[in-house]
Design a protein around this motif. Structure first.
Motif, PDB file in Angstrom:
ATOM      1  N   GLY A 130      51.609 -15.914  22.126  1.00  0.00           N
ATOM      2  CA  GLY A 130      51.656 -15.675  23.561  1.00  0.00           C
ATOM      3  C   GLY A 130      50.561 -14.734  23.993  1.00  0.00           C
ATOM      4  N   GLY A 131      50.637 -14.298  25.246  1.00  0.00           N
ATOM      5  CA  GLY A 131      49.606 -13.437  25.808  1.00  0.00           C
ATOM      6  C   GLY A 131      49.560 -12.067  25.166  1.00  0.00           C
ATOM      7  N   GLN A 132      50.704 -11.621  24.563  1.00  0.00           N
ATOM      8  CA  GLN A 132      50.744 -10.276  24.004  1.00  0.00           C
ATOM      9  C   GLN A 132      50.703 -10.251  22.490  1.00  0.00           C
ATOM     10  OE1 GLN A 132      54.193  -8.345  25.698  1.00  0.00           O
ATOM     11  NE2 GLN A 132      53.830  -9.341  27.654  1.00  0.00           N
ATOM     12  N   GLY A 133      50.799 -11.395  21.826  1.00  0.00           N
ATOM     13  CA  GLY A 133      50.731 -11.359  20.381  1.00  0.00           C
ATOM     14  C   GLY A 133      51.241 -12.633  19.744  1.00  0.00           C
ATOM     15  N   THR A 134      51.432 -12.557  18.389  1.00  0.00           N
ATOM     16  CA  THR A 134      51.871 -13.687  17.589  1.00  0.00           C
ATOM     17  C   THR A 134      53.211 -13.345  16.944  1.00  0.00           C
ATOM     18  OG1 THR A 134      49.561 -14.230  17.124  1.00  0.00           O
ATOM     19  CG2 THR A 134      51.221 -15.241  15.713  1.00  0.00           C
ATOM     20  N   VAL A 135      54.125 -14.318  16.874  1.00  0.00           N
ATOM     21  CA  VAL A 135      55.455 -14.105  16.308  1.00  0.00           C
ATOM     22  C   VAL A 135      55.547 -14.869  14.987  1.00  0.00           C
ATOM     23  CG1 VAL A 135      57.926 -14.333  16.658  1.00  0.00           C
ATOM     24  CG2 VAL A 135      56.447 -13.833  18.609  1.00  0.00           C
ATOM     25  N   TYR A 136      55.975 -14.151  13.922  1.00  0.00           N
ATOM     26  CA  TYR A 136      56.095 -14.718  12.585  1.00  0.00           C
ATOM     27  C   TYR A 136      57.571 -14.735  12.151  1.00  0.00           C
ATOM     28  CZ  TYR A 136      51.062 -13.773  12.231  1.00  0.00           C
ATOM     29  OH  TYR A 136      49.708 -13.732  12.446  1.00  0.00           O
ATOM     30  N   LYS A 137      57.916 -15.729  11.340  1.00  0.00           N
ATOM     31  CA  LYS A 137      59.244 -15.781  10.743  1.00  0.00           C
ATOM     32  C   LYS A 137      59.218 -15.003   9.437  1.00  0.00           C
ATOM     33  CE  LYS A 137      62.763 -19.047   9.125  1.00  0.00           C
ATOM     34  NZ  LYS A 137      63.090 -20.481   8.921  1.00  0.00           N
ATOM     35  N   GLY A 138      60.254 -14.185   9.198  1.00  0.00           N
ATOM     36  CA  GLY A 138      60.293 -13.389   7.984  1.00  0.00           C
ATOM     37  C   GLY A 138      61.702 -13.249   7.446  1.00  0.00           C
ATOM     38  N   MET A 139      61.816 -12.856   6.172  1.00  0.00           N
ATOM     39  CA  MET A 139      63.119 -12.612   5.552  1.00  0.00           C
ATOM     40  C   MET A 139      63.100 -11.224   4.920  1.00  0.00           C
ATOM     41  SD  MET A 139      65.319 -14.875   2.826  1.00  0.00           S
ATOM     42  CE  MET A 139      64.256 -14.558   1.421  1.00  0.00           C
ATOM     43  N   LEU A 140      64.009 -10.352   5.358  1.00  0.00           N
ATOM     44  CA  LEU A 140      64.081  -8.991   4.852  1.00  0.00           C
ATOM     45  C   LEU A 140      64.684  -8.988   3.450  1.00  0.00           C
ATOM     46  CD1 LEU A 140      65.315  -7.152   8.075  1.00  0.00           C
ATOM     47  CD2 LEU A 140      62.967  -7.439   7.255  1.00  0.00           C
ATOM     48  N   SER A 141      64.611  -7.835   2.789  1.00  0.00           N
ATOM     49  CA  SER A 141      65.105  -7.716   1.418  1.00  0.00           C
ATOM     50  C   SER A 141      66.610  -7.953   1.327  1.00  0.00           C
ATOM     51  CB  SER A 141      64.762  -6.335   0.865  1.00  0.00           C
ATOM     52  OG  SER A 141      65.294  -5.316   1.700  1.00  0.00           O
ATOM     53  N   ASP A 142      67.342  -7.711   2.439  1.00  0.00           N
ATOM     54  CA  ASP A 142      68.783  -7.940   2.422  1.00  0.00           C
ATOM     55  C   ASP A 142      69.156  -9.373   2.758  1.00  0.00           C
ATOM     56  OD1 ASP A 142      68.200  -8.072   5.085  1.00  0.00           O
ATOM     57  OD2 ASP A 142      69.406  -6.338   5.691  1.00  0.00           O
ATOM     58  N   GLY A 143      68.132 -10.251   2.895  1.00  0.00           N
ATOM     59  CA  GLY A 143      68.388 -11.664   3.144  1.00  0.00           C
ATOM     60  C   GLY A 143      68.425 -12.062   4.601  1.00  0.00           C
ATOM     61  N   ARG A 144      68.320 -11.108   5.522  1.00  0.00           N
ATOM     62  CA  ARG A 144      68.354 -11.439   6.947  1.00  0.00           C
ATOM     63  C   ARG A 144      67.051 -12.112   7.377  1.00  0.00           C
ATOM     64  NH1 ARG A 144      69.530  -6.279  10.375  1.00  0.00           N
ATOM     65  NH2 ARG A 144      68.290  -5.342   8.694  1.00  0.00           N
ATOM     66  N   ILE A 145      67.183 -13.178   8.176  1.00  0.00           N
ATOM     67  CA  ILE A 145      66.015 -13.845   8.756  1.00  0.00           C
ATOM     68  C   ILE A 145      65.686 -13.153  10.078  1.00  0.00           C
ATOM     69  CG2 ILE A 145      65.029 -16.021   9.534  1.00  0.00           C
ATOM     70  CD1 ILE A 145      65.701 -15.944   6.596  1.00  0.00           C
ATOM     71  N   VAL A 146      64.423 -12.790  10.253  1.00  0.00           N
ATOM     72  CA  VAL A 146      64.002 -12.065  11.453  1.00  0.00           C
ATOM     73  C   VAL A 146      62.742 -12.703  12.029  1.00  0.00           C
ATOM     74  CG1 VAL A 146      64.982  -9.852  10.724  1.00  0.00           C
ATOM     75  CG2 VAL A 146      62.625 -10.439  10.085  1.00  0.00           C
ATOM     76  N   ALA A 147      62.423 -12.292  13.258  1.00  0.00           N
ATOM     77  CA  ALA A 147      61.160 -12.681  13.902  1.00  0.00           C
ATOM     78  C   ALA A 147      60.328 -11.417  14.083  1.00  0.00           C
ATOM     79  CB  ALA A 147      61.422 -13.342  15.253  1.00  0.00           C
ATOM     80  N   VAL A 148      59.106 -11.429  13.576  1.00  0.00           N
ATOM     81  CA  VAL A 148      58.228 -10.252  13.632  1.00  0.00           C
ATOM     82  C   VAL A 148      57.106 -10.533  14.628  1.00  0.00           C
ATOM     83  CG1 VAL A 148      56.758  -8.669  12.334  1.00  0.00           C
ATOM     84  CG2 VAL A 148      58.731  -9.735  11.220  1.00  0.00           C
ATOM     85  N   LYS A 149      57.032  -9.719  15.672  1.00  0.00           N
ATOM     86  CA  LYS A 149      56.008  -9.881  16.715  1.00  0.00           C
ATOM     87  C   LYS A 149      54.843  -8.947  16.418  1.00  0.00           C
ATOM     88  CE  LYS A 149      55.308  -9.454  21.718  1.00  0.00           C
ATOM     89  NZ  LYS A 149      55.961  -9.150  23.009  1.00  0.00           N
ATOM     90  N   LYS A 150      53.660  -9.519  16.278  1.00  0.00           N
ATOM     91  CA  LYS A 150      52.452  -8.763  15.950  1.00  0.00           C
ATOM     92  C   LYS A 150      51.542  -8.752  17.166  1.00  0.00           C
ATOM     93  CE  LYS A 150      48.942  -8.474  12.293  1.00  0.00           C
ATOM     94  NZ  LYS A 150      48.407  -9.138  11.090  1.00  0.00           N
ATOM     95  N   SER A 151      51.274  -7.531  17.711  1.00  0.00           N
ATOM     96  CA  SER A 151      50.450  -7.441  18.915  1.00  0.00           C
ATOM     97  C   SER A 151      49.060  -7.978  18.661  1.00  0.00           C
ATOM     98  CB  SER A 151      50.333  -5.979  19.381  1.00  0.00           C
ATOM     99  OG  SER A 151      51.330  -5.674  20.305  1.00  0.00           O
ATOM    100  N   LYS A 152      48.463  -8.570  19.709  1.00  0.00           N
ATOM    101  CA  LYS A 152      47.128  -9.160  19.590  1.00  0.00           C
ATOM    102  C   LYS A 152      46.056  -8.086  19.589  1.00  0.00           C
ATOM    103  CE  LYS A 152      46.273 -12.874  21.895  1.00  0.00           C
ATOM    104  NZ  LYS A 152      46.020 -13.797  23.008  1.00  0.00           N
ATOM    105  N   ILE A 153      46.148  -7.099  20.473  1.00  0.00           N
ATOM    106  CA  ILE A 153      45.108  -6.089  20.655  1.00  0.00           C
ATOM    107  C   ILE A 153      45.759  -4.723  20.668  1.00  0.00           C
ATOM    108  CG2 ILE A 153      43.290  -5.220  22.165  1.00  0.00           C
ATOM    109  CD1 ILE A 153      43.013  -8.020  23.279  1.00  0.00           C
ATOM    110  N   VAL A 154      45.126  -3.753  20.013  1.00  0.00           N
ATOM    111  CA  VAL A 154      45.599  -2.380  20.071  1.00  0.00           C
ATOM    112  C   VAL A 154      44.706  -1.622  21.038  1.00  0.00           C
ATOM    113  CG1 VAL A 154      46.156  -0.323  18.749  1.00  0.00           C
ATOM    114  CG2 VAL A 154      46.336  -2.557  17.683  1.00  0.00           C
ATOM    115  N   ALA A 155      45.035  -1.620  22.286  1.00  0.00           N
ATOM    116  CA  ALA A 155      44.249  -0.944  23.316  1.00  0.00           C
ATOM    117  C   ALA A 155      45.191  -0.491  24.401  1.00  0.00           C
ATOM    118  CB  ALA A 155      43.176  -1.881  23.876  1.00  0.00           C
ATOM    119  N   GLY A 156      44.727   0.476  25.199  1.00  0.00           N
ATOM    120  CA  GLY A 156      45.539   1.184  26.165  1.00  0.00           C
ATOM    121  C   GLY A 156      46.679   0.422  26.775  1.00  0.00           C
TER     122      GLY A 156
END
Length: 733
Positions: free
Chosen positions: A410-436
């Motif tokens: 999307g306009g603010q970043g990319t969303v990835y599918k992930g699995m934590l060590s306890d087995g939970r499925i999560v969505a991790v949102k990674k910002s596109k730009i680190v600026a003000g």
């Protein structure tokens, strides 16, 4: 002595390895596997290119005519012959000469139109030039408005062709020149005579835009025999985003200098490699280190060691070298090398640990950690519900953010599918730009979501602040977005009418909660079908709170820069920059229209006045054509009276006067009532009282100006009109 020898050997090996790496990494300025030469042009750098996939878009496409000898390069969009390309933002091409009253010369030749492209005629390098006796040459727009020009006088003395321009001068006598406007992309050339009826009108005269440096080295008398002259263009990349240029990659600007646009932060004007690097900054890893040690005698009698971006010279030991037994030298060298390797390993480990700590501290501050601490101390963030994840945990969960794990962008970043060590499925949102501004949106989303407890709002599990870009961790919502099911239906599964109505009720309930039941009223500001997720039971969950804002209870609106998505944006908010809770209601009305019709919020397949779904829906309702535009699935499953009731509610939500729209609480209550109610079939034939007329509008696509005209409207004897039609063309940052 042995230590110095080992030091010299180490520096020599380091320099050799750097030299080998530099040779290995040396690459063409063109894209990989793309031709970089055409005739006399030995380097065609990206974003220009020859062949499919080798150029940024068709403005930068080069056509190589191999039938000419030697081959010639041409710009595809303009047909101009290319003479020279520079990564510094210039492009030398040939431009036609415009003739008048000249034998065997066409008189209608004009420069090509560069409007709406990345090119403009260089003000610094070019001059508009006219040659002839008593001539006025003008640069004009298509409508004939003057953009510039010059005039030449006649000395009334007959010259031979060899000395008609004494000293090859162009200062007003039979030849004149003038500068051009900055950013000029198109003009027409017109002629006029200074003295009406004079013989000078019948003389050959011609005008052209020309590279001034080339003109100064050319015999003016010979230009009449030419058809084209060199012209310098300037190019820049303001209208392209980083993703357009580099694709879906995170680009490090460590070895590059890029000037960004003040109005389009995601775009560059121009880029260049930093000092000590060379190559093409518009390619992935295009700026490579220069090995200065390849230059002869750069360090004189000293030893040169190449480093990234620079080099170091070491002075030789002036003391005389003593002879040492070979065995002692070898043994000492081996022992010294072992100590050196062990020391280097230990030093690397310590330095790496310190760098990791400093880097995490830097990223914590860069990603808004101080701002988040301030929010926590003020009580705005519910710290009990927000977990701080480590970068190591999230790298492992997402397989180092593999492309295969991407759920969406999307306009603010990319969303990835992930699995934590306890087995939970999560969505991790990674910002596109680190600026003000983007960091502010990131922290804002944490603050907003920490206050929300609602089954139809995506739950925030935590965040990570120690990585280069900020990360948010959400609950994983299994079945994707509502937009996918509406606009890309699956043959094995389709949204029934009851499911659509239930989703609308759940989204309305969530927005009602945000507006009136949260501790502070919260405006979402980007309601759209792609921000509504569906869980394993196809229950709706509202997502993406990056642009949301909370307000004090006594506030009625927010005054902000316009943010939103074309097709969903409230026209009243666009005009006033004042966002109210009724602006979310308008966006929800567009979602209702999507659920009913199955059509996209913006479509070029519809007529110009109906490209916006909101306008198309209101016009159809006005003309009693609701059942002509409904989604087939809705027609198949739904009862007409319920469909009509929801359509009328959508019309009220899309009212162009925000005060006349219902609140989200009223919308939620009415939708629940529609779900439970049973209405008589006769109700289907009711006239829709909410929309009695639709205004027409004329849109100036260049300036995005909207003018409206209304006809007489009646509503039970009371005149009413829609104030302004939804804007069809605009751009938000």
């Amino acid at each position: 002595m042995v230590g110095q020898l080992l030091l010299h050997i180490t520096l020599f090996l380091w320099s050799m390895s750097n030299a080998l790496l530099a040779v290995a990494s040396e690459a063409s300025l063109a894209k990989p596997n793309c031709s970089s030469q055409c005739g006399a042009i030995t380097q065609i750098p990206y974003p220009f290119g020859i062949g499919a996939g080798c150029y940024l878009d068709d403005w930068f496409q080069i056509i190589c005519d191999n039938s000419a000898s030697p081959p010639k390069a041409f710009l595809n969009r303009t047909g101009l012959e290319v003479l020279e390309i520079s990564l510094e933002g210039t492009l030398k091409v040939t431009s036609p000469i415009t003739f008048s009253n000249c034998k065997n010369k066409k008189s209608d030749r004009q420069v090509p139109n560069l409007y709406d492209g990345p090119f403009a005629f260089s003000q610094q390098s070019n001059r508009f030039t006219s040659i002839g006796c008593a001539v006025i040459a003008l640069m004009t727009t298509d409508e004939g408005s003057p953009l510039g020009g010059c005039y030449s006088i006649c000395d009334n003395i007959t010259h031979s062709n060899t000395n008609i321009f004494p000293n090859n001068s162009c200062s007003g006598l039979r030849c004149c020149q003038t500068t051009i406007l900055e950013g000029l992309s198109f003009f027409n050339t017109n002629f006029g005579a200074m003295l009406n009826g004079s013989d000078s009108e019948k003389e050959c005269k011609y005008a052209f835009l020309v590279d001034h440096d080339w003109f100064m080295l050319t015999n003016i008398s010979t230009i009449v025999d030419m058809d084209n002259v060199p012209v310098m263009l300037e190019w820049q990349l303001l209208q392209y985003s980083e993703q357009d240029i580099y694709g879906a990659y995170n680009i490090s600007l460590q070895n590059m200098n890029c000037k960004r646009s003040d109005y389009q932060p995601d775009s560059f004007e121009l880029c260049s490699c930093k000092k000590g690097y060379q190559g093409n900054p518009y390619l992935l890893h295009g700026c490579q280190d220069i090995n200065e040690c390849d230059k002869p005698d750069i360090c004189g009698p000293g030893i040169c060691s190449n480093l990234p971006g620079h080099f170091v010279c070491y002075k030789p030991d002036p003391r005389p070298v003593r002879r040492i037994h070979v065995g002692v030298l070898v043994a000492g060298g081996v022992i010294g090398l072992l100590f050196l390797l062990f020391g280097a390993w230990w030093s690397h480990k310590v330095i790496k640990k310190r760098k990791d700590i400093k880097r995490k501290q830097k990223f914590f501050k860069q990603n808004g950690g101080l701002l988040l601490e301030k929010q926590v101390s003020s009580g705005e963030v519910n710290v009990e519900k927000i977990k701080l994840f480590s970068s190591k945990d999230l790298d492992k969960a997402t397989d180092n953010f593999s492309i295969d794990r991407i759920l969406g962008q999307g306009g603010q970043g990319t969303v990835y599918k992930g699995m934590l060590s306890d087995g939970r499925i999560v969505a991790v949102k990674k910002s596109k730009i680190v600026a003000g501004g983007e960091v502010g949106q990131f922290i804002n989303e944490i603050v907003i979501l920490s206050q929300i407890i609602h089954r139809n709002v995506v739950k925030l599990l935590g965040c990570c602040l120690e990585t280069e870009v900020p990360l948010l961790v959400y609950e994983f919502v299994l079945n994707g977005t509502l937009s996918q099911y509406i606009h890309h239906p699956n043959e094995e599964f389709s949204l029934t009418w009851e499911m659509r109505l239930q989703i609308a009720i759940e989204v309305a309930g969530a927005l009602s909660y945000l507006h009136s039941a949260a501790s502070f009223p919260i405006y979402h500001r980007d309601i759209k079908s792609s921000n509504i997720l569906l869980d394993e039971k196809y229950r709706a969950k509202v997502a993406d709170f990056g642009t949301s804002r909370s307000v004090s209870i006594d506030q009625t609106h927010l005054t902000t820069l316009v943010h939103g998505t074309f097709g969903y944006l409230d026209p009243e908010y666009f005009q006033s920059s004042q966002f109210t809770e009724k602006s979310d209601v308008y966006s929800f009305g567009v979602v209702l229209a999507e659920l009913l019709t199955g059509q996209k919020p913006v479509s070029l397949m519809r007529s110009q006045e109906s490209r916006s779904l909101a306008t198309y829906f209101l016009l159809s309702m006005e003309n009693n054509l609701l059942f002509d535009i409904l989604d087939p699935q809705v027609m198949k499953d739904g009862r007409k009276e319920k469909i009509t009731a929801v359509a009328n509610l959508a019309v009220r939500c899309l009212n162009l006067n925000g005060r006349n729209r219902p609140t989200m609480k009223e919308v939620a209550v009415e939708l629940e009532g529609i779900q439970l109610s049973v209405r008589a079939d006769s109700d289907v034939q009711q006239v829709f009282p909410e929309v009695r007329c639709v205004q027409t509008q004329e849109i100036n696509e260049v300036w995005d100006v909207v003018s409206t005209s209304t006809g007489p409207c009646t509503d039970g004897g009371t005149g009413s009109s829609l104030d302004v039609q939804p804007l069809l063309f605009f751009r938000t940052q």
